[in-house]
Motif scaffolding. Structure first.
Motif, mmCIF file in Angstrom:
data_model
loop_
_atom_site.group_PDB
_atom_site.id
_atom_site.type_symbol
_atom_site.label_atom_id
_atom_site.label_comp_id
_atom_site.label_asym_id
_atom_site.label_seq_id
_atom_site.Cartn_x
_atom_site.Cartn_y
_atom_site.Cartn_z
ATOM 1 N N UNK B 22 0.856 -1.171 0.000
ATOM 2 C CA UNK B 22 0.000 0.000 0.000
ATOM 3 C C UNK B 22 0.895 1.224 0.000
ATOM 4 N N UNK B 23 0.757 2.095 -0.973
ATOM 5 C CA UNK B 23 1.597 3.293 -1.016
ATOM 6 C C UNK B 23 0.765 4.445 -1.539
ATOM 7 N N UNK B 24 -0.049 5.052 -0.697
ATOM 8 C CA UNK B 24 -0.954 6.110 -1.153
ATOM 9 C C UNK B 24 -0.227 7.297 -1.773
ATOM 10 N N UNK B 25 0.986 7.581 -1.256
ATOM 11 C CA UNK B 25 1.693 8.744 -1.794
ATOM 12 C C UNK B 25 2.432 8.313 -3.049
ATOM 13 N N UNK B 26 2.190 8.960 -4.157
ATOM 14 C CA UNK B 26 2.801 8.519 -5.414
ATOM 15 C C UNK B 26 4.303 8.820 -5.402
ATOM 16 N N UNK B 27 5.050 7.847 -5.895
ATOM 17 C CA UNK B 27 6.504 7.992 -5.984
ATOM 18 C C UNK B 27 6.827 8.562 -7.350
ATOM 19 N N UNK B 28 7.515 9.698 -7.346
ATOM 20 C CA UNK B 28 7.754 10.350 -8.630
ATOM 21 C C UNK B 28 8.706 9.544 -9.506
ATOM 22 N N UNK B 29 9.811 9.124 -8.920
ATOM 23 C CA UNK B 29 10.813 8.388 -9.681
ATOM 24 C C UNK B 29 11.278 7.208 -8.844
ATOM 25 N N UNK B 30 11.100 5.996 -9.361
ATOM 26 C CA UNK B 30 11.414 4.817 -8.558
ATOM 27 C C UNK B 30 12.887 4.711 -8.223
ATOM 28 N N UNK B 31 13.741 4.984 -9.218
ATOM 29 C CA UNK B 31 15.187 4.888 -8.985
ATOM 30 C C UNK B 31 15.617 5.854 -7.896
ATOM 31 N N UNK B 32 15.060 7.071 -7.956
ATOM 32 C CA UNK B 32 15.401 8.076 -6.941
ATOM 33 C C UNK B 32 14.952 7.628 -5.564
ATOM 34 N N UNK B 33 13.787 7.001 -5.519
ATOM 35 C CA UNK B 33 13.266 6.542 -4.233
ATOM 36 C C UNK B 33 14.184 5.496 -3.621
ATOM 37 N N UNK B 34 14.644 4.544 -4.440
ATOM 38 C CA UNK B 34 15.544 3.510 -3.915
ATOM 39 C C UNK B 34 16.840 4.135 -3.417
ATOM 40 N N UNK B 35 17.378 5.058 -4.242
ATOM 41 C CA UNK B 35 18.665 5.673 -3.876
ATOM 42 C C UNK B 35 18.524 6.493 -2.604
ATOM 43 N N UNK B 36 17.373 7.195 -2.497
ATOM 44 C CA UNK B 36 17.165 8.015 -1.311
ATOM 45 C C UNK B 36 17.054 7.144 -0.084
ATOM 46 N N UNK B 37 16.376 6.028 -0.225
ATOM 47 C CA UNK B 37 16.213 5.118 0.896
ATOM 48 C C UNK B 37 17.568 4.579 1.336
ATOM 49 N N UNK B 38 18.372 4.122 0.373
ATOM 50 C CA UNK B 38 19.680 3.587 0.737
ATOM 51 C C UNK B 38 20.555 4.660 1.361
ATOM 52 N N UNK B 39 20.509 5.852 0.768
ATOM 53 C CA UNK B 39 21.309 6.954 1.290
ATOM 54 C C UNK B 39 20.917 7.300 2.708
#
Lengths: 134, 143
Positions: B22-39
């Motif tokens: 469930x992810x109500x907030x839309x993720x603009x860019x998936x790659x950016x989301x992964x990188x941000x999470x790892x960072x």
């Protein structure tokens, strides 16, 4: 005493107050400044990766050796304490510290906003509040 | 207990797997989301080591491990293994400690379905129906 230290970060991410309450390894001034700014950024990123809208940032962080509780005022000033894991009553302590900040620091006519806090009365009241928690 | 999303990262920051419920907030860019999470997680680990009261600020002994953090909208649980594989789970804020659950996911779902798969290349993202359904089953039985 299970509260280790208190840090106050202004809305730009600069450290304006830091005090240790327990006999723990102390960060030197430069490190403390760096860590406070890093926390400011991590707090902001955590609301960006949120799966839901309306996230205001990290309120509590748990690690194997300590916990970190953070309170962000509506102005953007962040108050965070490091304490022993599973300490209770830290949320209300943070509210009390915020009240003391607004009474002893903000109402001090010589205090400049966003500058490091140098108010003896604030320090005294803090020690009383922390001791009262133990 | 609501589960929002699940990530697996390796030591180099490659997102090996991502699953969302469930992810109500839309993720603009998936790659950016992964990188941000790892960072974010990488920086949190370093931050926590520096602030650890049991070790001096100057010694980076790495004794302290970050476990979870809670915001007003979600709680993030983190488990890093000595192999460098880290599991990240985002749930609602009222969830308790899910470390045991993450360990269970690592030992049953990940090790069984992915590591033991002879076609799995370590360090590469994988898509495995078996892993996804094992994870869904674990989530359902844990709820």
């Amino acid at each position: 005493m299970s509260i280790f230290s208190l840090y106050i970060v202004n809305k730009s991410g600069g450290l304006i107050f830091q005090k240790d309450f327990a006999d723990i390894a102390r960060l030197n001034t430069n490190d403390a400044l760096m860590q406070a700014s890093i926390w400011h950024s991590l707090h902001a990123i955590s609301s960006q990766i949120s799966p839901l809208n309306g996230c205001t940032g990290i309120e509590m962080l748990e690690t194997s050796t300590f916990s970190l509780h953070c309170f962000q005022a509506l102005t953007g000033t962040k108050f965070f304490v490091t304490c022993a894991p599973r300490t209770t009553g830290v949320e209300s302590l943070l509210r009390t510290i915020y009240e003391m900040y607004s009474d002893y620091v903000l109402k001090n006519p010589f205090y400049e906003m966003e500058m490091p806090i140098r108010c003896a009365a604030f320090d005294l009241q803090l020690v009383v509040a922390i001791k009262g928690m133990a | 207990m609501t589960y929002y999303a699940f990530y697996i990262f390796n030591r180099q920051g490659v997102c090996l797997h991502y699953q969302e419920w469930s992810r109500p907030r839309t993720v603009r860019n998936e790659m950016d989301d992964r990188k941000m999470m790892f960072g974010l997680l990488f920086s949190l680990k370093a931050f926590v080591n520096k602030l650890d009261p049991t070790s001096g600020g100057s010694e980076m002994s790495g004794q302290c491990s970050f476990q979870s953090f809670r915001t007003n909208k979600y709680k993030l649980h983190y488990l890093e293994n000595p192999s460098g594989i880290s599991l990240v789970l985002m749930t609602d804020p009222l969830t308790g400690d899910l470390r045991e659950f993450l360990r269970h996911v690592y030992s049953t779902c990940f090790t069984e379905c992915v590591v033991k798969n002879p076609f799995y290349q370590p360090g590469q993202p994988f898509t495995s129906d078996q892993f996804a359904s094992a994870l869904n089953k674990a989530v359902r039985t844990h709820l």
